[in-house]
Design a protein around this motif. Sequence first.
Motif, PDB file in Angstrom:
ATOM      1  N   VAL A   1      50.526  25.925  23.019  1.00  0.00           N
ATOM      2  CA  VAL A   1      49.566  26.973  22.677  1.00  0.00           C
ATOM      3  C   VAL A   1      49.186  26.886  21.199  1.00  0.00           C
ATOM      4  CG1 VAL A   1      49.216  29.449  22.507  1.00  0.00           C
ATOM      5  CG2 VAL A   1      50.389  28.514  24.489  1.00  0.00           C
ATOM      6  N   ARG A   2      50.200  26.861  20.353  1.00  0.00           N
ATOM      7  CA  ARG A   2      49.943  26.824  18.906  1.00  0.00           C
ATOM      8  C   ARG A   2      49.253  25.522  18.508  1.00  0.00           C
ATOM      9  NH1 ARG A   2      53.517  24.825  15.269  1.00  0.00           N
ATOM     10  NH2 ARG A   2      55.225  25.069  16.758  1.00  0.00           N
ATOM     11  N   LEU A   3      49.650  24.418  19.117  1.00  0.00           N
ATOM     12  CA  LEU A   3      49.071  23.128  18.757  1.00  0.00           C
ATOM     13  C   LEU A   3      47.603  23.055  19.150  1.00  0.00           C
ATOM     14  CD1 LEU A   3      51.998  20.745  19.819  1.00  0.00           C
ATOM     15  CD2 LEU A   3      51.566  21.812  17.595  1.00  0.00           C
ATOM     16  N   LEU A   4      47.260  23.598  20.309  1.00  0.00           N
ATOM     17  CA  LEU A   4      45.855  23.624  20.737  1.00  0.00           C
ATOM     18  C   LEU A   4      45.014  24.461  19.776  1.00  0.00           C
ATOM     19  CD1 LEU A   4      46.352  24.056  24.582  1.00  0.00           C
ATOM     20  CD2 LEU A   4      45.107  22.171  23.492  1.00  0.00           C
ATOM     21  N   ALA A   5      45.561  25.599  19.367  1.00  0.00           N
ATOM     22  CA  ALA A   5      44.826  26.470  18.440  1.00  0.00           C
ATOM     23  C   ALA A   5      44.566  25.760  17.120  1.00  0.00           C
ATOM     24  CB  ALA A   5      45.602  27.762  18.215  1.00  0.00           C
TER      25      ALA A   5
ATOM     26  N   LEU B   1      27.912  18.517  17.839  1.00  0.00           N
ATOM     27  CA  LEU B   1      28.257  19.556  18.812  1.00  0.00           C
ATOM     28  C   LEU B   1      29.439  19.161  19.689  1.00  0.00           C
ATOM     29  CD1 LEU B   1      24.778  20.892  19.980  1.00  0.00           C
ATOM     30  CD2 LEU B   1      26.560  22.144  18.761  1.00  0.00           C
ATOM     31  N   ARG B   2      29.702  17.879  19.827  1.00  0.00           N
ATOM     32  CA  ARG B   2      30.841  17.455  20.634  1.00  0.00           C
ATOM     33  C   ARG B   2      32.148  17.992  20.041  1.00  0.00           C
ATOM     34  NH1 ARG B   2      31.053  13.594  24.499  1.00  0.00           N
ATOM     35  NH2 ARG B   2      28.982  12.868  23.887  1.00  0.00           N
ATOM     36  N   ASP B   3      32.259  17.948  18.714  1.00  0.00           N
ATOM     37  CA  ASP B   3      33.445  18.511  18.052  1.00  0.00           C
ATOM     38  C   ASP B   3      33.562  20.006  18.325  1.00  0.00           C
ATOM     39  OD1 ASP B   3      34.679  16.321  16.921  1.00  0.00           O
ATOM     40  OD2 ASP B   3      33.644  16.491  14.998  1.00  0.00           O
ATOM     41  N   LEU B   4      32.439  20.704  18.243  1.00  0.00           N
ATOM     42  CA  LEU B   4      32.467  22.153  18.432  1.00  0.00           C
ATOM     43  C   LEU B   4      32.820  22.520  19.869  1.00  0.00           C
ATOM     44  CD1 LEU B   4      32.107  24.890  17.141  1.00  0.00           C
ATOM     45  CD2 LEU B   4      29.650  24.738  17.574  1.00  0.00           C
ATOM     46  N   ASP B   5      32.264  21.800  20.830  1.00  0.00           N
ATOM     47  CA  ASP B   5      32.601  22.058  22.236  1.00  0.00           C
ATOM     48  C   ASP B   5      34.085  21.829  22.495  1.00  0.00           C
ATOM     49  OD1 ASP B   5      29.969  22.687  22.789  1.00  0.00           O
ATOM     50  OD2 ASP B   5      29.460  20.685  23.532  1.00  0.00           O
ATOM     51  N   GLU B   6      34.625  20.753  21.917  1.00  0.00           N
ATOM     52  CA  GLU B   6      36.051  20.476  22.099  1.00  0.00           C
ATOM     53  C   GLU B   6      36.902  21.540  21.415  1.00  0.00           C
ATOM     54  OE1 GLU B   6      39.393  16.983  21.214  1.00  0.00           O
ATOM     55  OE2 GLU B   6      37.277  16.593  20.773  1.00  0.00           O
ATOM     56  N   ALA B   7      36.438  22.024  20.262  1.00  0.00           N
ATOM     57  CA  ALA B   7      37.168  23.071  19.561  1.00  0.00           C
ATOM     58  C   ALA B   7      37.244  24.347  20.402  1.00  0.00           C
ATOM     59  CB  ALA B   7      36.492  23.378  18.221  1.00  0.00           C
ATOM     60  N   ILE B   8      36.129  24.735  20.996  1.00  0.00           N
ATOM     61  CA  ILE B   8      36.112  25.945  21.825  1.00  0.00           C
ATOM     62  C   ILE B   8      37.003  25.774  23.037  1.00  0.00           C
ATOM     63  CG2 ILE B   8      34.617  27.346  23.319  1.00  0.00           C
ATOM     64  CD1 ILE B   8      32.388  26.866  21.236  1.00  0.00           C
ATOM     65  N   GLU B   9      36.958  24.615  23.650  1.00  0.00           N
ATOM     66  CA  GLU B   9      37.825  24.366  24.812  1.00  0.00           C
ATOM     67  C   GLU B   9      39.303  24.478  24.427  1.00  0.00           C
ATOM     68  OE1 GLU B   9      38.789  20.821  28.078  1.00  0.00           O
ATOM     69  OE2 GLU B   9      37.148  20.586  26.649  1.00  0.00           O
ATOM     70  N   ALA B  10      39.673  23.912  23.279  1.00  0.00           N
ATOM     71  CA  ALA B  10      41.063  23.973  22.833  1.00  0.00           C
ATOM     72  C   ALA B  10      41.484  25.407  22.516  1.00  0.00           C
ATOM     73  CB  ALA B  10      41.263  23.079  21.606  1.00  0.00           C
ATOM     74  N   CYS B  11      40.615  26.148  21.825  1.00  0.00           N
ATOM     75  CA  CYS B  11      40.947  27.529  21.455  1.00  0.00           C
ATOM     76  C   CYS B  11      41.063  28.425  22.681  1.00  0.00           C
ATOM     77  CB  CYS B  11      39.896  28.082  20.496  1.00  0.00           C
ATOM     78  SG  CYS B  11      39.904  27.315  18.851  1.00  0.00           S
ATOM     79  N   ARG B  12      40.164  28.244  23.631  1.00  0.00           N
ATOM     80  CA  ARG B  12      40.234  29.046  24.857  1.00  0.00           C
ATOM     81  C   ARG B  12      41.482  28.696  25.672  1.00  0.00           C
ATOM     82  NH1 ARG B  12      33.809  29.381  26.711  1.00  0.00           N
ATOM     83  NH2 ARG B  12      33.579  31.584  26.139  1.00  0.00           N
ATOM     84  N   SER B  13      41.855  27.432  25.680  1.00  0.00           N
ATOM     85  CA  SER B  13      43.072  27.033  26.385  1.00  0.00           C
ATOM     86  C   SER B  13      44.295  27.685  25.758  1.00  0.00           C
ATOM     87  CB  SER B  13      43.216  25.507  26.369  1.00  0.00           C
ATOM     88  OG  SER B  13      42.178  24.882  27.086  1.00  0.00           O
ATOM     89  N   ALA B  14      44.301  27.793  24.424  1.00  0.00           N
ATOM     90  CA  ALA B  14      45.423  28.430  23.737  1.00  0.00           C
ATOM     91  C   ALA B  14      45.550  29.894  24.154  1.00  0.00           C
ATOM     92  CB  ALA B  14      45.248  28.319  22.221  1.00  0.00           C
ATOM     93  N   VAL B  15      44.427  30.605  24.210  1.00  0.00           N
ATOM     94  CA  VAL B  15      44.456  32.016  24.620  1.00  0.00           C
ATOM     95  C   VAL B  15      44.924  32.134  26.067  1.00  0.00           C
ATOM     96  CG1 VAL B  15      43.027  34.043  25.103  1.00  0.00           C
ATOM     97  CG2 VAL B  15      42.711  32.762  22.978  1.00  0.00           C
TER      98      VAL B  15
END
Length: 619
Positions: A272-276, A292-306
């Motif tokens: 969880v922490r690592l994904l965030a 935008l590819r970086d941003l999409d991946e960032a959102i996916e990682a942050c949502r997975s953490a939550v």
Amino acid sequence: MTDLDALRQRVADYFAGDADAVLGDAAVAEAGALLATVLDQDTEEEVYVDVFQAVALLHWCRFQATEQADDLAVAVRLFSFLAEKDVDLTPLEIRGHLDIGSGPGVLPASGTQWAVLALQGGDPAAIDEAVEILRAALADPADPYRDRYLVNLSAALLSRARRSSALADLEAAIAALTDVIALGGPELLSRMVDLALLLRDRSIHTGQKSHADQAVDACRAAVAAAGGPDALSTLSGTLVSRFELTGDPEDLHEAIAAGRAAIAADSGDRRVRLLANLGGALRLRFDRSGGLRDLDEAIEACRSAVALADSDDPYLAVYLSNVATALAVRAPHADHPTDLDDAVVAARAAVEVTPVGHPERAKYLSTLGNTASLRFERTGDPADIKTAVDAGRAALELLSADHPARPAVLSNLQNALAVRYELAGDPADLDAAIAAVSDAVDLVPPGHPGRAAYQSNLGLGLWTRGAEDDRARAIAAWRSAAEAQAAPVAVRLKAAGRWAEAATSEGSVSAVDGYATAISLLPLLTWRGVTRRDQERVLAGITTLTGDATAVATEKGDLGRAVELMEQSRAVLWSQFLDLHTDTTHLEETAPTLARRLVEIREQLNTPWPEPSPGRPID
């Protein structure tokens, strides 16, 4: 089996790997009933001791499993009583926690206990008491529990420093943990990671590159000694902090690589922490590159953490705030209609799960204000702009004058006030917005990557107010932002465009320089690591730049420069195509790991060497 035997069996089952044996409500009820029995009766001392020991062990095991302060308090209270009779009645690993002389009915003033309570949101007065008790305990250099006292002193000082922003406490915490590391011991590697985190906190507090370098060096030492997800994640976060201070893109690339390596090395309990953390680093790279590819991946990682986090995770607010920020950043750039609604929901949830008095509450309030302000610009709902201003002001009230988060909070408040001024036209809102962002600029040292954005916003406020002196100050602010080498290219380009347009309207000779600066930044904004689709998206927003630059240079009688600017801007995408021969879209679809490495190498090649300040050599 007697009640005492049943309780001992629960403890035995815990040590055999069954944590549930001590965690249920039934276990606490059984222990309480047994303890009440011996306290209410004239019990033989041997039985008395056996019951105290069993109940204390049960609560100690619960604390080991959950880190709940209440369980630690009970265990310390009972073991302190037993230690007065015979210290051998207490487990070796708990003796450093004990306060001999308290007796069974008195909650001991254990420095360790207070430190744990403070770290879980305890009364600040408890932190002060913990610091004094632990410092007194360290007076004896031969104390066998010196390492434990130092660790707990460092934790208490850090907790106090985060509440008060006192650099002296942070320095003392670093010194205490440095002494622990000098003592060695089985927990050396984890202490090295802890020290790296403290050094990172100090670099954020002071904004000094030398402190950031020390933090990175400590992280590298921890990775070299231990590797593992904790050390790699700490290195990633510390590199991100140094990037935010210096703007060096190499730090950001290495941070993302370390973050991915940490996730690959993790067995699952830290995911969880690592994904965030990875999501945060990817969002920052989007801010710099526009991919935008970086941003999409960032959102996916942050949502997975939550999604993976427990409801009582102490960092849940961090994960929610990360989601809110990333969604708010994506909203203007992609067709995701619910991004701003989802951002406001996540930001509000981050505030709601953060108790009053928590040192990070101001940051989450500021994020809520920022996301609500952005949604207002999209929907026009007055309730959103009221939320934005109220949250921004509430956040600011929670921060000390020298708190490192104050510039960002001031900037978000300024944005909300400026938007409300556009809605209602109240000059007081505009004046307050200018004052807020002016304070933000003053708080950030020259050369800091974030200063340019504050200067650009200051220019907007001054230009809107429109007095003659304001207009001159606005142009100067935009020029300074455009020429800030460490700032994100997108921020510099926008500031350069505003500088050029404002100087043109004022008849200033610097207008051509403003346009030339903007055009010179185009290759950096469309670097080869960004997909061709993203390059074209970025350039679509500045289609009038070439014509305006050419017209102004021609009007000033500089025909040679007019032709130069026209050819330079028109050739940007074409030159990218000639140098690259093909884009990376197909490679990213078939071999994403190789494509990411190619992106990293190309951005390094495209990063300009920073110009030295006058009179200072390049490091």
